[in-house]
Structures are given as structure tokens and as C-alpha cells.
Design a protein around this motif. Structure first.
Motif, short mmCIF file in Angstrom:
data_model
loop_
_atom_site.label_atom_id
_atom_site.label_comp_id
_atom_site.label_asym_id
_atom_site.label_seq_id
_atom_site.Cartn_x
_atom_site.Cartn_y
_atom_site.Cartn_z
N ALA A 26 0.83 -1.20 0.00
CA ALA A 26 0.00 0.00 0.00
C ALA A 26 0.87 1.25 0.00
O ALA A 26 0.57 2.22 -0.69
CB ALA A 26 -0.93 0.00 1.21
N TYR A 27 1.97 1.23 0.75
CA TYR A 27 2.88 2.38 0.78
C TYR A 27 3.45 2.62 -0.60
O TYR A 27 3.47 3.74 -1.09
CB TYR A 27 4.01 2.15 1.79
N GLY A 28 3.92 1.54 -1.25
CA GLY A 28 4.51 1.68 -2.59
C GLY A 28 3.52 2.23 -3.59
O GLY A 28 3.83 3.11 -4.37
N GLU A 29 2.30 1.71 -3.54
CA GLU A 29 1.27 2.18 -4.46
C GLU A 29 0.90 3.62 -4.17
O GLU A 29 0.81 4.44 -5.07
CB GLU A 29 0.04 1.28 -4.36
N SER A 30 0.71 3.96 -2.91
CA SER A 30 0.31 5.33 -2.59
C SER A 30 1.44 6.30 -2.88
O SER A 30 1.19 7.43 -3.27
CB SER A 30 -0.16 5.44 -1.15
N PHE A 31 2.70 5.88 -2.72
CA PHE A 31 3.81 6.76 -3.03
C PHE A 31 3.88 7.02 -4.53
O PHE A 31 4.14 8.14 -4.96
CB PHE A 31 5.13 6.20 -2.50
N ALA A 32 3.64 5.99 -5.34
CA ALA A 32 3.62 6.17 -6.79
C ALA A 32 2.50 7.14 -7.18
O ALA A 32 2.70 8.02 -8.03
CB ALA A 32 3.45 4.83 -7.50
N ARG A 37 0.79 12.75 -8.89
CA ARG A 37 0.18 14.05 -8.60
C ARG A 37 1.24 15.15 -8.54
O ARG A 37 1.00 16.27 -8.97
CB ARG A 37 -0.61 14.01 -7.28
N ASP A 38 2.41 14.81 -8.03
CA ASP A 38 3.52 15.76 -7.98
C ASP A 38 3.95 16.18 -9.38
O ASP A 38 4.17 17.36 -9.65
CB ASP A 38 4.70 15.07 -7.27
N LEU A 39 4.10 15.20 -10.27
CA LEU A 39 4.48 15.50 -11.65
C LEU A 39 3.40 16.32 -12.35
O LEU A 39 3.71 17.26 -13.10
CB LEU A 39 4.80 14.22 -12.42
N PHE A 40 2.15 15.97 -12.12
CA PHE A 40 1.03 16.73 -12.68
C PHE A 40 1.10 18.19 -12.23
O PHE A 40 0.99 19.11 -13.04
CB PHE A 40 -0.29 16.07 -12.24
N GLU A 143 7.30 1.95 -9.56
CA GLU A 143 8.59 1.81 -8.88
C GLU A 143 9.12 0.40 -9.04
O GLU A 143 8.38 -0.56 -8.98
CB GLU A 143 8.41 2.13 -7.38
N ARG A 144 10.41 0.33 -9.31
CA ARG A 144 11.09 -0.97 -9.33
C ARG A 144 12.52 -0.75 -8.86
O ARG A 144 13.24 0.06 -9.43
CB ARG A 144 11.09 -1.57 -10.73
#
Length: 158
Positions: A26-32, A37-40, A143-144
Motif C-alpha cells: 500500500a505504501y509503494g502504491e500510494s507513493f507512486a 500528482r507531484d508531476l502533474f 517503482e522498481r
């Protein structure tokens, strides 16, 4: 009694590990999603600085961008297309987007700031961000191995 304690300990350990794994996923998904949103926001900030209108978020474009970001992560390479993968226009159409014009930015890096700076320092990527004809955007990040693969899909809607 000892067998019961051992079973209980084993089950608690299994439940604890499952909980940790779910939290990590969940952390990985929410961080992505946070990076998307940051890039947007960074794209629209760059456009406003040039007196251009902001782009609107398009979830269908984002779905196409996320799918391509996943393929890039699998190949561990930021490219616009891979053998056997549909073209940008096909990917976007399959996601349900109707468009007049399309453009795409792809990049990989350790953070959204690094990725956006890379886009802005590249004349073709910068041109896509500041294209007056575009009115919508979808961003996908995957993320990978502590590398983030980012795709920005731009469109002029029909």
C-alpha cells in the motif's frame, strides 16, 4: 500446551508478516500515486510560468500511462515503445481516450523532482509540457528497485 503455544506463535507470525506485506504494498502504491500528482502539479506550474493554461487530469490517459510505465519497469528502461507493445495512439485508444493530438514523455529516476527537471532540460520533453495545443494529461509512475519509471501522456481532446 507447548504445541498450542507453538501453533499460536506461528499463526501470529504469519498474520504479522501478511500485515507488513500489505502495508508495504500500500505504501509503494500510494507513493507512486503521490509522485503522479507531484508531476502533474509540476507540469501545470511550468505551464503557468509561461502564461499557458493548466492541463486537466484525464484518468483514462493516466491508465494508459501507468500500463506503459509498468512495461518500462519490466524492461528496466525508459522508452516510448517495446517490441510487441501497442503504439502510443493504440494504447491511449484502448484506454478510451478520444483525441486530436498526442504526445508522450518518458523518464526514469529516483524522485519526481529529478524526473521533472529531466523533462524540462530536454527540448522535446519541454516542448510537450508547454505545447499550447494540449489540454489534458495523464501521468503514470511505477517503482522498481528504488527507480521510478514515469510516463506523461498528453492529449488534445476531441
Amino acid at each position: 500446551m507447548e504445541k498450542l503455544t507453538m501453533r499460536l506463535t506461528t499463526r501470529l507470525a504469519a498474520v504479522g508478516m501478511a500485515g507488513i506485506m500489505l502495508c508495504w504494498m500500500a505504501y509503494g502504491e500510494s507513493f507512486a500515486l503521490h509522485m503522479e500528482r507531484d508531476l502533474f502539479a509540476s507540469v501545470n506550474q511550468a505551464r503557468r510560468a509561461q502564461g499557458l493554461p493548466p492541463l486537466r487530469w484525464d484518468e483514462s490517459l493516466a491508465a494508459a500511462a501507468r500500463r506503459h510505465a509498468e512495461v518500462m519497469a519490466e524492461h528496466e528502461s525508459a522508452q516510448h515503445g517495446f517490441a510487441g507493445e501497442p503504439s502510443l495512439s493504440t494504447r491511449v485508444k484502448q484506454a478510451g481516450v478520444h483525441f486530436r493530438w498526442l504526445a508522450e514523455n518518458v523518464f526514469q529516476g529516483p524522485s519526481s523532482q529529478f524526473i521533472h527537471t529531466g523533462f524540462m532540460q530536454s527540448p522535446p520533453h519541454r516542448a510537450n509540457i508547454l505545447d499550447r495545443d494540449m489540454d489534458s494529461i495523464g501521468v503514470g509512475v511505477v517503482e522498481r528497485d528504488r527507480q521510478f519509471f514515469a510516463v506523461e501522456d498528453f492529449a488534445q481532446a476531441q
